[in-house]
Design an enzyme around this catalytic site. Structure first.
Site: not given
Ligand code: BGC
Length: 265
Positions: A153, A166
Site C-alpha cells: 500500500s 494496517y
Molecule cells: C487503503 C485505503 C486508502 C488508500 C489511500 C489503501 O491502502 O486500503 O483505505 O483509501 O490506501 O489512503
C-alpha cells in the site's frame, strides 16, 4: 502472451484488486488459483471471468480449466500454507505468488483492541510470510525460479492516522520484501511490492459513500481520480512476466501521484 505456461496463485481474489489481478494474469496466459476466505460466490465469479479472459492454457500441466478456486483464510498459518500446497497439487507447480489478501480496521490508536491488531497483522503480514515460505520451499525443491509480488500500500511509506496496525503491517511488508530479495536472489526468486493508493474496491466502501471525504481525497490525487483494480493488475502482470526478470527488491506505486503530493498552501 507473456505468462503462457505459468501457474499463479492470487490470495484474496474473490473481489477487488485480487479479482482484477487474477483476470489479468489469466488473460496473459497463466493458469490461476483463486483464493478466498468467506465469499465463494465472488470466487466463482473470478473463476468465470478467468475462463472468459481470452487466455488459453498451453502447458502439459494444464487441467481442463484455467481457473481453480482454493478456500482458505490467509490469516491462519495452516490455511495459508494449504493454499499453496493445494494449488501445487491441482496445477502441478507454482511460478507466481501474489500476496494480495489484506484487511484494515479503523480506530484511534488508543482504542485498538488486541483482536483487531491480530486480525490485521495475521492476514496482511503473517499470512503473506508463511504462504511465501511454503512457495519458496516448493521452488527450492523443484530447483526453479519464481516471482513473488506483494500487494502492499502507499501506507508502507505514508502515515494513515487511525490505521496504525494496517500501516505497521504494510511497513513490515516493505522490509519483508527487501530482506527476501537479497536472501532469495541466488535461487532466481524475485520479490517486489506493488503499492496501490486509493483504489475503488470493497475495502473503500465507507469512503466511496461519503461525498465529503471522497472530495478531500480526490483533491490529493494529482491525476484527479480514484484508481481502478485494473490499474494495479497491469503492474502485477508486468512484474510477473519475464520482462521484469532483472527487477527485485523494489516497490512500485500505483497511486495517481498521491504519495508525493504535499503542497504548501
Ligand atoms: C487503503 C485505503 C486508502 C488508500 C489511500 C489503501 O491502502 O486500503 O483505505 O483509501 O490506501 O489512503
Amino acid at each position: 502472451m507473456k505468462l503462457e505456461g505459468k501457474i499463479a496463485l492470487v490470495t484474496g481474489s474473490s473481489q477487488g484488486i485480487g479479482q482484477a489481478i487474477a483476470i489479468r494474469l489469466a488473460s496473459e496466459g497463466a493458469n490461476v488459483a483463486i483464493n478466498y476466505r468467506s465469499n465463494p460466490e465472488g470466487a466463482q465469479e473470478t473463476v468465470a471471468k478467468v475462463e472468459a479472459s481470452g487466455g488459453k492454457c498451453y502447458t502439459a500441466l494444464c487441467p481442463n480449466s484455467q481457473g481453480y478456486a482454493v478456500q482458505g483464510d490467509i490469516g491462519m498459518v495452516d490455511e495459508a500454507r494449504d493454499a499453496i500446497t493445494e494449488t501445487i497439487e491441482h496445477f502441478g507447480k507454482l511460478d507466481i505468488l501474489v500476496n494480495n489478501a489484506g484487511i484494515e480496521k479503523h480506530a484511534p490508536f488508543w482504542e485498538v483492541t488486541e483482536a483487531d491488531y491480530d486480525a490485521v497483522m495475521n492476514v496482511n503480514l503473517k499470512g503473506a510470510f508463511f504462504a511465501t515460505q511454503e512457495m519458496v520451499k516448493h521452488l527450492m525443491d523443484t530447483k526453479r525460479p519464481g516471482k513473488i509480488i506483494n500487494i502492499s500500500s502507499v501506507h508502507e511509506e505514508l502515515p494513515f492516522p487511525n490505521f496504525t496496525a494496517y500501516c505497521a503491517s504494510k511497513g513490515g511488508m516493505k522490509m519483508f520484501a527487501r530482506n527476501l530479495a537479497v536472501e532469495l536472489a541466488p535461487f532466481g526468486i524475485t520479490i517486489n511490492n506493488v503499492a496501490p493508493g486509493a483504489i475503488e474496491t470493497p475495502i473503500n466502501t465507507k469512503l466511496l459513500n461519503d461525498p465529503q471525504k471522497l472530495g478531500v481525497l480526490l483533491k490529493n490525487i494529482p491525476l484527479g481520480r480514484l484508481g481502478q483494480p485494473s490499474d494495479v493488475a497491469a503492474m502485477v502482470a508486468f512484474l510477473a512476466s519475464s520482462d521484469a526478470d532483472y527487477i527485485t527488491e523494489s516497490t512500485f506505486f500505483v497511486d495517481g501521484g498521491l504519495t508525493w503530493n504535499y503542497q504548501e498552501q
